[in-house]
Design a protein around this motif. Structure first.
Motif, PDB file in Angstrom:
ATOM      1  N   SER A   1     -11.009   4.816  -6.314  1.00 38.09           N
ATOM      2  CA  SER A   1      -9.639   4.353  -6.483  1.00 38.09           C
ATOM      3  C   SER A   1      -8.870   5.288  -7.418  1.00 38.09           C
ATOM      4  CB  SER A   1      -9.646   2.933  -7.059  1.00 38.09           C
ATOM      5  OG  SER A   1      -8.375   2.345  -6.999  1.00 38.09           O
ATOM      6  N   ASN A   2      -7.610   5.512  -7.095  1.00 37.66           N
ATOM      7  CA  ASN A   2      -6.710   6.344  -7.907  1.00 37.66           C
ATOM      8  C   ASN A   2      -7.188   7.789  -8.035  1.00 37.66           C
ATOM      9  OD1 ASN A   2      -4.730   4.288  -8.639  1.00 37.66           O
ATOM     10  ND2 ASN A   2      -6.357   3.388  -9.901  1.00 37.66           N
ATOM     11  N   THR A   3      -7.776   8.318  -6.963  1.00 35.56           N
ATOM     12  CA  THR A   3      -8.134   9.734  -6.934  1.00 35.56           C
ATOM     13  C   THR A   3      -6.880  10.554  -6.668  1.00 35.56           C
ATOM     14  OG1 THR A   3     -10.353   9.241  -6.085  1.00 35.56           O
ATOM     15  CG2 THR A   3      -9.539  11.494  -5.799  1.00 35.56           C
ATOM     16  N   PRO A   4      -6.548  11.513  -7.519  1.00 31.82           N
ATOM     17  CA  PRO A   4      -5.314  12.290  -7.326  1.00 31.82           C
ATOM     18  C   PRO A   4      -5.272  12.969  -5.959  1.00 31.82           C
ATOM     19  CG  PRO A   4      -6.211  12.675  -9.512  1.00 31.82           C
ATOM     20  CD  PRO A   4      -7.244  11.879  -8.765  1.00 31.82           C
ATOM     21  N   GLY A   5      -4.129  12.868  -5.306  1.00 35.30           N
ATOM     22  CA  GLY A   5      -3.892  13.569  -4.053  1.00 35.30           C
ATOM     23  C   GLY A   5      -4.435  12.899  -2.809  1.00 35.30           C
ATOM     24  N   VAL A   6      -5.100  11.758  -2.924  1.00 27.25           N
ATOM     25  CA  VAL A   6      -5.688  11.097  -1.757  1.00 27.25           C
ATOM     26  C   VAL A   6      -4.634  10.256  -1.037  1.00 27.25           C
ATOM     27  CG1 VAL A   6      -7.273   9.280  -1.018  1.00 27.25           C
ATOM     28  CG2 VAL A   6      -8.066  11.072  -2.553  1.00 27.25           C
ATOM     29  N   SER A   7      -4.601  10.407   0.285  1.00 23.04           N
ATOM     30  CA  SER A   7      -3.702   9.630   1.137  1.00 23.04           C
ATOM     31  C   SER A   7      -4.515   8.964   2.234  1.00 23.04           C
ATOM     32  CB  SER A   7      -2.628  10.520   1.760  1.00 23.04           C
ATOM     33  OG  SER A   7      -1.784  11.073   0.770  1.00 23.04           O
ATOM     34  N   ILE A   8      -4.184   7.707   2.537  1.00 21.00           N
ATOM     35  CA  ILE A   8      -4.896   6.935   3.552  1.00 21.00           C
ATOM     36  C   ILE A   8      -3.895   6.380   4.548  1.00 21.00           C
ATOM     37  CG2 ILE A   8      -6.326   4.893   3.983  1.00 21.00           C
ATOM     38  CD1 ILE A   8      -7.561   5.260   1.239  1.00 21.00           C
ATOM     39  N   LEU A   9      -4.270   6.425   5.820  1.00 15.34           N
ATOM     40  CA  LEU A   9      -3.473   5.820   6.891  1.00 15.34           C
ATOM     41  C   LEU A   9      -4.273   4.676   7.503  1.00 15.34           C
ATOM     42  CD1 LEU A   9      -1.144   5.652   8.959  1.00 15.34           C
ATOM     43  CD2 LEU A   9      -2.323   7.445  10.278  1.00 15.34           C
TER      44      LEU A   9
ATOM     45  N   LYS B   1      -6.708   1.252  -4.952  1.00 19.33           N
ATOM     46  CA  LYS B   1      -5.383   1.860  -4.933  1.00 19.33           C
ATOM     47  C   LYS B   1      -5.496   3.364  -4.755  1.00 19.33           C
ATOM     48  CE  LYS B   1      -3.133  -1.526  -8.000  1.00 19.33           C
ATOM     49  NZ  LYS B   1      -2.382  -1.715  -9.269  1.00 19.33           N
ATOM     50  N   GLN B   2      -4.528   3.911  -4.070  1.00 20.71           N
ATOM     51  CA  GLN B   2      -4.333   5.355  -3.997  1.00 20.71           C
ATOM     52  C   GLN B   2      -2.838   5.627  -4.085  1.00 20.71           C
ATOM     53  OE1 GLN B   2      -6.583   7.433  -4.416  1.00 20.71           O
ATOM     54  NE2 GLN B   2      -8.497   6.520  -3.664  1.00 20.71           N
ATOM     55  N   GLU B   3      -2.514   6.852  -4.401  1.00 20.68           N
ATOM     56  CA  GLU B   3      -1.110   7.225  -4.544  1.00 20.68           C
ATOM     57  C   GLU B   3      -0.323   6.961  -3.270  1.00 20.68           C
ATOM     58  OE1 GLU B   3       1.384  11.384  -5.162  1.00 20.68           O
ATOM     59  OE2 GLU B   3      -0.577  11.140  -6.133  1.00 20.68           O
ATOM     60  N   ARG B   4      -0.971   7.176  -2.120  1.00 19.07           N
ATOM     61  CA  ARG B   4      -0.304   6.936  -0.851  1.00 19.07           C
ATOM     62  C   ARG B   4      -1.244   6.210   0.108  1.00 19.07           C
ATOM     63  NH1 ARG B   4       1.840  11.161   3.843  1.00 19.07           N
ATOM     64  NH2 ARG B   4       3.515   9.810   4.631  1.00 19.07           N
ATOM     65  N   VAL B   5      -0.862   5.007   0.491  1.00 17.13           N
ATOM     66  CA  VAL B   5      -1.572   4.250   1.516  1.00 17.13           C
ATOM     67  C   VAL B   5      -0.517   3.760   2.506  1.00 17.13           C
ATOM     68  CG1 VAL B   5      -3.074   2.318   2.071  1.00 17.13           C
ATOM     69  CG2 VAL B   5      -3.334   3.491  -0.132  1.00 17.13           C
ATOM     70  N   VAL B   6      -0.574   4.317   3.714  1.00 13.80           N
ATOM     71  CA  VAL B   6       0.442   4.029   4.726  1.00 13.80           C
ATOM     72  C   VAL B   6      -0.126   3.057   5.750  1.00 13.80           C
ATOM     73  CG1 VAL B   6       2.007   5.004   6.443  1.00 13.80           C
ATOM     74  CG2 VAL B   6       1.347   6.364   4.434  1.00 13.80           C
ATOM     75  N   GLY B   7       0.628   2.033   6.046  1.00  9.41           N
ATOM     76  CA  GLY B   7       0.263   1.128   7.118  1.00  9.41           C
ATOM     77  C   GLY B   7       1.147   1.357   8.320  1.00  9.41           C
ATOM     78  N   LEU B   8       0.552   1.504   9.487  1.00  7.11           N
ATOM     79  CA  LEU B   8       1.297   1.636  10.729  1.00  7.11           C
ATOM     80  C   LEU B   8       0.913   0.457  11.610  1.00  7.11           C
ATOM     81  CD1 LEU B   8       2.009   4.817  12.797  1.00  7.11           C
ATOM     82  CD2 LEU B   8       1.204   2.748  13.936  1.00  7.11           C
ATOM     83  N   GLY B   9       1.901  -0.379  11.934  1.00  5.10           N
ATOM     84  CA  GLY B   9       1.587  -1.573  12.704  1.00  5.10           C
ATOM     85  C   GLY B   9       2.763  -2.050  13.529  1.00  5.10           C
ATOM     86  N   MET B  10       2.628  -3.248  14.057  1.00 10.93           N
ATOM     87  CA  MET B  10       3.601  -3.775  15.006  1.00 10.93           C
ATOM     88  C   MET B  10       4.542  -4.820  14.418  1.00 10.93           C
ATOM     89  SD  MET B  10       3.339  -2.420  18.063  1.00 10.93           S
ATOM     90  CE  MET B  10       4.006  -3.678  19.155  1.00 10.93           C
ATOM     91  N   ASN B  11       4.179  -5.418  13.281  1.00 13.56           N
ATOM     92  CA  ASN B  11       4.989  -6.506  12.744  1.00 13.56           C
ATOM     93  C   ASN B  11       5.388  -6.215  11.301  1.00 13.56           C
ATOM     94  OD1 ASN B  11       5.241  -9.261  11.228  1.00 13.56           O
ATOM     95  ND2 ASN B  11       5.626  -9.728  13.382  1.00 13.56           N
ATOM     96  N   GLU B  12       6.679  -6.088  11.060  1.00 15.46           N
ATOM     97  CA  GLU B  12       7.154  -5.701   9.733  1.00 15.46           C
ATOM     98  C   GLU B  12       6.844  -6.747   8.675  1.00 15.46           C
ATOM     99  OE1 GLU B  12      11.072  -3.694   7.653  1.00 15.46           O
ATOM    100  OE2 GLU B  12      11.292  -4.712   9.572  1.00 15.46           O
TER     101      GLU B  12
END
Length: 307
Positions: free
Chosen positions: A143-151, A166-177
């Motif tokens: 958790s909180n590793t610098p520069g790590v991004s997850i999709l 937690k990470q600096e960037r965790v992106v969720g791509l889905g169908m329902n806002e």
């Protein structure tokens, strides 16, 4: 036109999560599509269709006694190689063996309509969720590793990441806002129907991890999606596809609902292989209580370091 045939049990309510039934009583969109793989494994044990011969014969015999060529997609792997062995040393056919009709669904209405209402429920049981979370805890960067991004692809209100992860960037791509807004691990989200537009809206080499939880069976353009996954993953980084035998069966692709667990491992493995740019896919069975709770399987691969 797809038809409902050979009904033996009451159909689930539309929109409910149920065991992924086979085409015996779901649809005749595709007849025994897994035969097209004709896969073999190098070494003393030869396998066809990604299954041990004893496993496949067992279910064909069972199906024949029921007056049908199909069998339950929920069938557990009870013979032949273990899940961990299924994808080892596979001799893949030269060309992707599936056709367009193998990716049709019983319900071809707009996915946007199907997912319009938020569903704040989990689609696998608690032991399966715990097993997936435990697996993530072993393979994710700290958790909180610098520069790590997850999709998190096909994301919703929960991603089953380890508690407090937690990470600096965790992106969720889905169908329902509304579901995506509720997800506490996401730092941002995108609403997109991958069956309409499989192009991922991210730069090349953006992510260290890509996850997809119990949703790979809904992809109607899987090779396009997996090629995009390879594009947005950083070289050497990991893509994790997890699945069970639970699904919205009317929205799952024909090739999924007409085959069983071992075949599903081979199908997902084929997506990685034919998309190109990935290491040979591997599989692991993380089912916590075989026969007593939902099964849980992982098929994973890394983007080639030279890709």
């Amino acid at each position: 036109m797809a038809t409902v045939v050979g009904l033996r049990f009451p159909l689930p309510v539309l929109g409910s999560v149920s065991v992924c039934y086979s085409s015996t009583f779901a649809t005749t969109l595709s007849r025994a599509p897994i035969k097209k793989l004709n896969l073999k494994v190098k070494g003393p044990r030869r396998m066809v269709l990604g299954l041990g011969v004893s496993f496949f014969s067992q279910f064909m015999t069972m199906a024949g006694s029921m007056g049908s060529r199909s069998f339950f997609a929920s069938a557990r792997i009870t013979g032949g190689p273990s899940v961990d062995e299924i994808l080892k040393n596979v001799e893949w056919p030269e060309q992707f063996p599936f056709k367009e009709e193998d990716f049709l669904r019983f319900d071809e209405t707009s996915d946007s309509l199907f997912y319009e209402a938020p569903r704040f429920v989990t689609h696998i049981d608690d032991p399966a969720i715990a097993a997936l979370t435990k697996y993530y805890s072993k393979v994710f960067p700290p958790s909180n590793t610098p520069g790590v991004s997850i999709l998190d692809m096909c994301s919703s209100w929960v991603s089953h990441f380890p508690s407090g992860y937690k990470q600096e960037r965790v992106v969720g791509l889905g169908m329902n806002e509304e579901e995506l807004k509720r997800n506490p691990v996401l730092t941002e989200y995108v609403v997109q129907d991958l069956n309409v537009n499989p192009k991922l809206p991210f730069e090349d080499n953006s992510f260290d991890i890509i996850t997809n939880v119990v949703s790979v069976d809904y992809l109607t353009k899987p090779l396009d999606v997996f090629k995009e996954m390879g594009r947005v993953l950083k070289p050497g980084r990991l893509a994790i596809m997890s699945f069970s035998n639970r699904c919205f069966w009317t929205k799952a692709i024909s090739i999924w609902t007409s085959t069983g667990d071992a075949d599903h491992v081979m199908i997902v493995g084929s997506y990685f292989h034919y998309a190109g740019g990935f290491e040979p896919p591997q599989a692991v069975d993380i089912s916590p209580n075989p026969g007593r709770s939902d099964p849980m399987y992982i098929v994973y691969s890394r983007k080639l370091s030279t890709a």
